[in-house]
Design a protein around this motif. Sequence first.
Motif, PDB file in Angstrom:
ATOM      1  N   TYR A 142       0.318  -2.468  -8.713  1.00  0.00           N
ATOM      2  CA  TYR A 142      -0.278  -2.933  -7.464  1.00  0.00           C
ATOM      3  C   TYR A 142       0.592  -4.010  -6.808  1.00  0.00           C
ATOM      4  O   TYR A 142       0.716  -4.061  -5.580  1.00  0.00           O
ATOM      5  CB  TYR A 142      -1.670  -3.500  -7.740  1.00  0.00           C
ATOM      6  CG  TYR A 142      -2.780  -2.479  -7.676  1.00  0.00           C
ATOM      7  CD1 TYR A 142      -2.533  -1.120  -7.855  1.00  0.00           C
ATOM      8  CD2 TYR A 142      -4.092  -2.868  -7.435  1.00  0.00           C
ATOM      9  CE1 TYR A 142      -3.544  -0.190  -7.805  1.00  0.00           C
ATOM     10  CE2 TYR A 142      -5.121  -1.943  -7.371  1.00  0.00           C
ATOM     11  CZ  TYR A 142      -4.836  -0.609  -7.559  1.00  0.00           C
ATOM     12  OH  TYR A 142      -5.839   0.327  -7.497  1.00  0.00           O
ATOM     13  N   THR A 143       1.172  -4.868  -7.640  1.00  0.00           N
ATOM     14  CA  THR A 143       1.985  -5.969  -7.114  1.00  0.00           C
ATOM     15  C   THR A 143       3.219  -5.465  -6.383  1.00  0.00           C
ATOM     16  O   THR A 143       3.621  -6.032  -5.361  1.00  0.00           O
ATOM     17  CB  THR A 143       2.403  -6.905  -8.255  1.00  0.00           C
ATOM     18  OG1 THR A 143       1.233  -7.383  -8.936  1.00  0.00           O
ATOM     19  CG2 THR A 143       3.196  -8.096  -7.726  1.00  0.00           C
ATOM     20  N   VAL A 144       3.819  -4.387  -6.884  1.00  0.00           N
ATOM     21  CA  VAL A 144       5.074  -3.900  -6.293  1.00  0.00           C
ATOM     22  C   VAL A 144       4.868  -2.743  -5.318  1.00  0.00           C
ATOM     23  O   VAL A 144       5.823  -2.316  -4.674  1.00  0.00           O
ATOM     24  CB  VAL A 144       6.062  -3.470  -7.405  1.00  0.00           C
ATOM     25  CG1 VAL A 144       6.408  -4.652  -8.294  1.00  0.00           C
ATOM     26  CG2 VAL A 144       5.496  -2.326  -8.236  1.00  0.00           C
ATOM     27  N   THR A 145       3.629  -2.240  -5.205  1.00  0.00           N
ATOM     28  CA  THR A 145       3.389  -1.118  -4.274  1.00  0.00           C
ATOM     29  C   THR A 145       2.280  -1.435  -3.278  1.00  0.00           C
ATOM     30  O   THR A 145       2.522  -1.521  -2.075  1.00  0.00           O
ATOM     31  CB  THR A 145       3.037   0.163  -5.040  1.00  0.00           C
ATOM     32  OG1 THR A 145       1.886  -0.071  -5.877  1.00  0.00           O
ATOM     33  CG2 THR A 145       4.204   0.622  -5.903  1.00  0.00           C
ATOM     34  N   VAL A 146       1.070  -1.611  -3.761  1.00  0.00           N
ATOM     35  CA  VAL A 146      -0.078  -1.782  -2.875  1.00  0.00           C
ATOM     36  C   VAL A 146       0.039  -3.056  -2.050  1.00  0.00           C
ATOM     37  O   VAL A 146      -0.190  -3.046  -0.823  1.00  0.00           O
ATOM     38  CB  VAL A 146      -1.388  -1.792  -3.683  1.00  0.00           C
ATOM     39  CG1 VAL A 146      -2.574  -2.066  -2.760  1.00  0.00           C
ATOM     40  CG2 VAL A 146      -1.571  -0.471  -4.410  1.00  0.00           C
ATOM     41  N   ASP A 169       2.732  -2.772   0.615  1.00  0.00           N
ATOM     42  CA  ASP A 169       2.276  -1.804   1.616  1.00  0.00           C
ATOM     43  C   ASP A 169       1.222  -2.410   2.537  1.00  0.00           C
ATOM     44  O   ASP A 169       1.216  -2.153   3.750  1.00  0.00           O
ATOM     45  CB  ASP A 169       1.703  -0.563   0.933  1.00  0.00           C
ATOM     46  CG  ASP A 169       2.791   0.336   0.353  1.00  0.00           C
ATOM     47  OD1 ASP A 169       3.967   0.135   0.701  1.00  0.00           O
ATOM     48  OD2 ASP A 169       2.451   1.217  -0.452  1.00  0.00           O
ATOM     49  N   SER A 170       0.335  -3.201   1.961  1.00  0.00           N
ATOM     50  CA  SER A 170      -0.714  -3.824   2.781  1.00  0.00           C
ATOM     51  C   SER A 170      -0.122  -4.832   3.756  1.00  0.00           C
ATOM     52  O   SER A 170      -0.585  -4.949   4.897  1.00  0.00           O
ATOM     53  CB  SER A 170      -1.760  -4.494   1.885  1.00  0.00           C
ATOM     54  OG  SER A 170      -1.201  -5.611   1.200  1.00  0.00           O
ATOM     55  N   ARG A 194       1.566  -2.831   6.508  1.00  0.00           N
ATOM     56  CA  ARG A 194       0.525  -2.287   7.390  1.00  0.00           C
ATOM     57  C   ARG A 194      -0.044  -3.389   8.290  1.00  0.00           C
ATOM     58  O   ARG A 194      -0.327  -3.151   9.467  1.00  0.00           O
ATOM     59  CB  ARG A 194      -0.593  -1.686   6.530  1.00  0.00           C
ATOM     60  CG  ARG A 194      -1.744  -1.076   7.313  1.00  0.00           C
ATOM     61  CD  ARG A 194      -1.421   0.330   7.761  1.00  0.00           C
ATOM     62  NE  ARG A 194      -1.361   1.209   6.616  1.00  0.00           N
ATOM     63  CZ  ARG A 194      -2.403   1.882   6.123  1.00  0.00           C
ATOM     64  NH1 ARG A 194      -3.591   1.760   6.676  1.00  0.00           N
ATOM     65  NH2 ARG A 194      -2.252   2.695   5.100  1.00  0.00           N
ATOM     66  N   PHE A 195      -0.199  -4.572   7.741  1.00  0.00           N
ATOM     67  CA  PHE A 195      -0.704  -5.704   8.524  1.00  0.00           C
ATOM     68  C   PHE A 195       0.242  -6.019   9.686  1.00  0.00           C
ATOM     69  O   PHE A 195      -0.189  -6.286  10.810  1.00  0.00           O
ATOM     70  CB  PHE A 195      -0.869  -6.917   7.608  1.00  0.00           C
ATOM     71  CG  PHE A 195      -1.801  -7.974   8.140  1.00  0.00           C
ATOM     72  CD1 PHE A 195      -2.574  -7.750   9.271  1.00  0.00           C
ATOM     73  CD2 PHE A 195      -1.907  -9.196   7.506  1.00  0.00           C
ATOM     74  CE1 PHE A 195      -3.431  -8.716   9.758  1.00  0.00           C
ATOM     75  CE2 PHE A 195      -2.754 -10.180   7.981  1.00  0.00           C
ATOM     76  CZ  PHE A 195      -3.517  -9.943   9.113  1.00  0.00           C
ATOM     77  N   TYR A 196       1.533  -5.984   9.422  1.00  0.00           N
ATOM     78  CA  TYR A 196       2.526  -6.202  10.472  1.00  0.00           C
ATOM     79  C   TYR A 196       2.417  -5.110  11.541  1.00  0.00           C
ATOM     80  O   TYR A 196       2.524  -5.394  12.739  1.00  0.00           O
ATOM     81  CB  TYR A 196       3.934  -6.219   9.873  1.00  0.00           C
ATOM     82  CG  TYR A 196       4.408  -7.589   9.463  1.00  0.00           C
ATOM     83  CD1 TYR A 196       5.420  -8.241  10.158  1.00  0.00           C
ATOM     84  CD2 TYR A 196       3.858  -8.244   8.372  1.00  0.00           C
ATOM     85  CE1 TYR A 196       5.863  -9.500   9.783  1.00  0.00           C
ATOM     86  CE2 TYR A 196       4.282  -9.491   7.987  1.00  0.00           C
ATOM     87  CZ  TYR A 196       5.286 -10.124   8.693  1.00  0.00           C
ATOM     88  OH  TYR A 196       5.717 -11.373   8.318  1.00  0.00           O
ATOM     89  N   ASP A 197       2.234  -3.871  11.110  1.00  0.00           N
ATOM     90  CA  ASP A 197       2.090  -2.774  12.068  1.00  0.00           C
ATOM     91  C   ASP A 197       0.868  -2.972  12.954  1.00  0.00           C
ATOM     92  O   ASP A 197       0.918  -2.735  14.167  1.00  0.00           O
ATOM     93  CB  ASP A 197       1.977  -1.437  11.325  1.00  0.00           C
ATOM     94  CG  ASP A 197       3.306  -0.956  10.775  1.00  0.00           C
ATOM     95  OD1 ASP A 197       4.346  -1.484  11.203  1.00  0.00           O
ATOM     96  OD2 ASP A 197       3.301  -0.056   9.914  1.00  0.00           O
ATOM     97  N   VAL A 198      -0.223  -3.400  12.343  1.00  0.00           N
ATOM     98  CA  VAL A 198      -1.458  -3.610  13.095  1.00  0.00           C
ATOM     99  C   VAL A 198      -1.270  -4.656  14.184  1.00  0.00           C
ATOM    100  O   VAL A 198      -1.784  -4.529  15.298  1.00  0.00           O
ATOM    101  CB  VAL A 198      -2.597  -4.027  12.140  1.00  0.00           C
ATOM    102  CG1 VAL A 198      -3.785  -4.573  12.911  1.00  0.00           C
ATOM    103  CG2 VAL A 198      -3.033  -2.840  11.293  1.00  0.00           C
TER     104      VAL A 198
END
Length: 764
Positions: A391-395, A398-399, A402-406
Motif C-alpha cells: 500500500y505504501t508504494v502503490t496505493v 496513486d492516491s 489522483r489528488f493532483y489530477d482532481v
Amino acid sequence: MSTYGESLDQFNRTTTTRRIFDEDETLATEISKTNMYVALSTDGESPEHFTDHINDDENLVTGPSRNALKEFRLSKTLKDIFSNMKAIDFTPIVSKSDGAYITPQESNKTINFESDEKLRSFINTIIEKEFPPKNPSPSARDVINIGNFRENGALYGPGTWVEIEGPDMKWRLDMITRSVKQAPDDWDWNDPNNEDKEPRWVYYYHAGSDRRFREEDVRSSEEGLKRVFGNRPWIWQQWAMLKLEEKLRFQEGHQHDCMEMDVQKYGADLWDNWLEHPSNLEFKKVFNDDRVGNFGRSELLNHIQKPFHLIDRLKEDKDEWNFDDDANISVFTYTSMLGAGAMTPMVVLLIQLAIPIIFFCEALSELRCTSTDAGDHLYARLMSLIIFVLYTVTVFPDSITRFYDVEGAGDSVYSRLLSLRRQLWDQGDDTITQMIGYKTDIVMSAGYESMLSMFNVFLILNTVDALEILLNALAFVFVAKIDEEIVNSSWWDPQNRWITAGTTEVIMARTIRLRSLASPSLFSTNFGVPRQLLIDACGEDENLFKNTEVAKSDADDVKYLTNEERVLHLFRDVAIEKGNKNALDEYRKPTKYFAVMGPVFGYLGIATPVFMTFQSFRTWSRWTKVLYLAPVPDLDNLFDYDANEDTHILSSMLHDIKSTKEKPFANFYPSEDGLSQNRLFVRQVISVLKHDLPNGLKSSRRQGQDHRVLRVIVHIFGYVMTVGAYLLQTIFPIVLAIAIGSTIYELLSKECVAPLPVIIFNIQ
C-alpha cells in the motif's frame, strides 16, 4: 576577406554529419539576432572576424563558434577566456524573421574593454535582453501586440505580455521570458536536399517561472486586443458558440457529427460573414487598418478562435486528449460532463459504499485480540506487513497522483477534464445533474480510495488467516475500480463519442457567459454596450437573449439564416412534407440522449438532449441587432505619429495605464504566479476551502438562475463531502504508518495489538 562565419559554415559541412546541433536539435531563439564581431589580437596581423550567438541555457556560446572555441583552451576566468581580445564590435541585426528587440541606436557599436568588469557588464547587457526581468504589473502598452508578421520566427519575444493556458486549462496574463526554437521532428539535418535550408521552426515559450509552452497554449492578451478592436469580436464569439451548438450533431456518419465536423472552418466562415456584414463597416475599417498590421489581425483571430481550436483538438490531438489512455475517467465523469445518465453512477455509488460497510460490520463481530494472542498467527502478521508495504508504494502514491489530477495540477486527460468542469462550476452555469456528477466525481477520486484502504487496513489487522488477508486486499482493489472498469467495458462508450460530445459541450458552456446573456447590467459591463440600447434591441425583455418562445420562432425564420442554412431548411421542409425518412435523417438534427431513460426524463423536462443545452438563447432576431452595437475604438487615440521615423507608434500615455483592484486587466492574476504542479495544487486546495462554498451560494441566488434552492443544497452538501475527502487523504498515510508500526511491534513482541476501532468497540 571572408568572415569567420562563412568559413566555419563550410567547415561544418565537411566535418560533422549533424552539423552543430544537439541531439534534440534544439537551438537558442536568437531573439535579438545579435552578432558579435570579435577582434582577435595577433601581432600586427589583421583581426579575424567571426559570429557568435548567445545561447539558450547553459553555455555562453553556441552555433558555429562552439566548435571553433574549443581551440582556445579556455580557462576559468573571463580574462583568460578572452585574453587575446581587444574589442567586441556589437552589431545587432534587426529583421522581420526574429522580431529583434534591439534599438537602432545600438547598431554598429564597438565595445572596448580592458578589464573583466567591462566584459561582464557587456555580457550582462546581452543576458538582460535575452532574459528580461519580469515587470510585476504590466501597462496597457505592454499588453498590446500588433504590427507585421515575423516570417519563420517567434511570434513573441522576451518581455512580451501574453496569456498562457496552464495545465489547469485557465488562461493567465504573464510575460514571456524566453523563446526556444526547435526543428520539426521530420526534419533531417543529414538530408543533402536540406543543405543551406532553414527548417520551419517550432517555437516554445518560457513564461514567468514556467518553461516550454507550445504556441497553441499562448495567445495575445484579451486586455490588449480589446483596447485595439473593442468588444465586438467577443460578442461575436458568444453568438458563434450558439450557432455552433445548433449546427453540431450526435449522428455518426453525418458531416456535422461532433467527431467529423471541421469546427475551426465553421468558426472562420462565421467570422468572415460577420466581418463583411454591411452593419460592420466601422469595425472592418479598424480591423484592416495598416497600423494594426497582419500580425495584430492574426492575433485577434487566434485569440477569438481558441475555443473552436480546442474542440477540434479533442478529436485530433491524441497526445493531449487520448481518452483511452486515462484509466481515471469514471461513470461519474460522464455524468459530470454530459449532465445525463445518472442512474448507472448512482447504482455504482451504492455498491461501492455498501461492500466496505458490510465487510466492516462483519469484522466487528469477530474481534481479534479477545481470545488469542498474536504469536499464534505469525504468517498472518507477515502477510499483513507485506500488504501494508505494498500500500505504501502503490496505493498511497496513486492516491496523491489522483489528488493532483482532481485539483487540475496533473498532466492527464482526466485532470484537464476536471479543470474544464471546475471553470463551469465556478461560473455557476452547469445543470443540477452536472453539479451532482462533478462533486461525486471529486469525492470518489480524492477520498473514496483512501477511505476504502483504511477500511481494509482495519480488516487486515483484525484477520488471523494469511490467505484471507490477501483475498481481502485483492477484493478491495476490485471494489475501488468498479466505476472506472465500467467505462472501459466494450458496451459503455467504445469510440469515446459521448465523452467527446460532453467535453465539447463543457467547452462551449465555459465560453458562453450565460449570466451576462440574461442580464442587461452584466452584459453592458462585460461587453461595453449601453444598457438602454440592449433593452431596446431585446424588446424590453430584462432576460435579454434568454427567451424560449422567441428562440423557437427564430429557428424557423429564414431572415436569420445564412444562405447555406436557408437551402438546408428548405430541403428539410420538403422531406417532412413528403415523409422521406432517409432525407429527414440528413436534413433534420436528431434528438439524442446519453442514457436509456433519457427520452423519458426529457419528456418530463428533467434531461436535455446533447447539443440542445442553449436552445433558449438562440434568439437570432435579437442577436442580429446586438452584434453590431458595441462601440469601436478610435485608433487615432491609440497611436502617436513619430515624425523622425515617419511612422505611427503606440501612444506613450498607455504606459501610465496599469491594472488596479478596481479595474483589473483581463485574466491578470498576480497572486497566481507560477504554474508548477505543486503551486497549482496548493493554490487550488486553498481556493476550494476558502471560496468554493460562498461563491457557490452567491451564484445559486443570482437573478435568472434555475432551481435556486436545489443548487444551494448541492453546494452545501458538496462542500462538506469535498472537505471530508481532503481529510481522508490526510488521514490515510497516518493510519497506514500506525498499522505498519503496530504490525512490526506484534512480530517482535509477540503481543496482540488491537486496531483502534476494536478498542473503541470494546469500550462501548
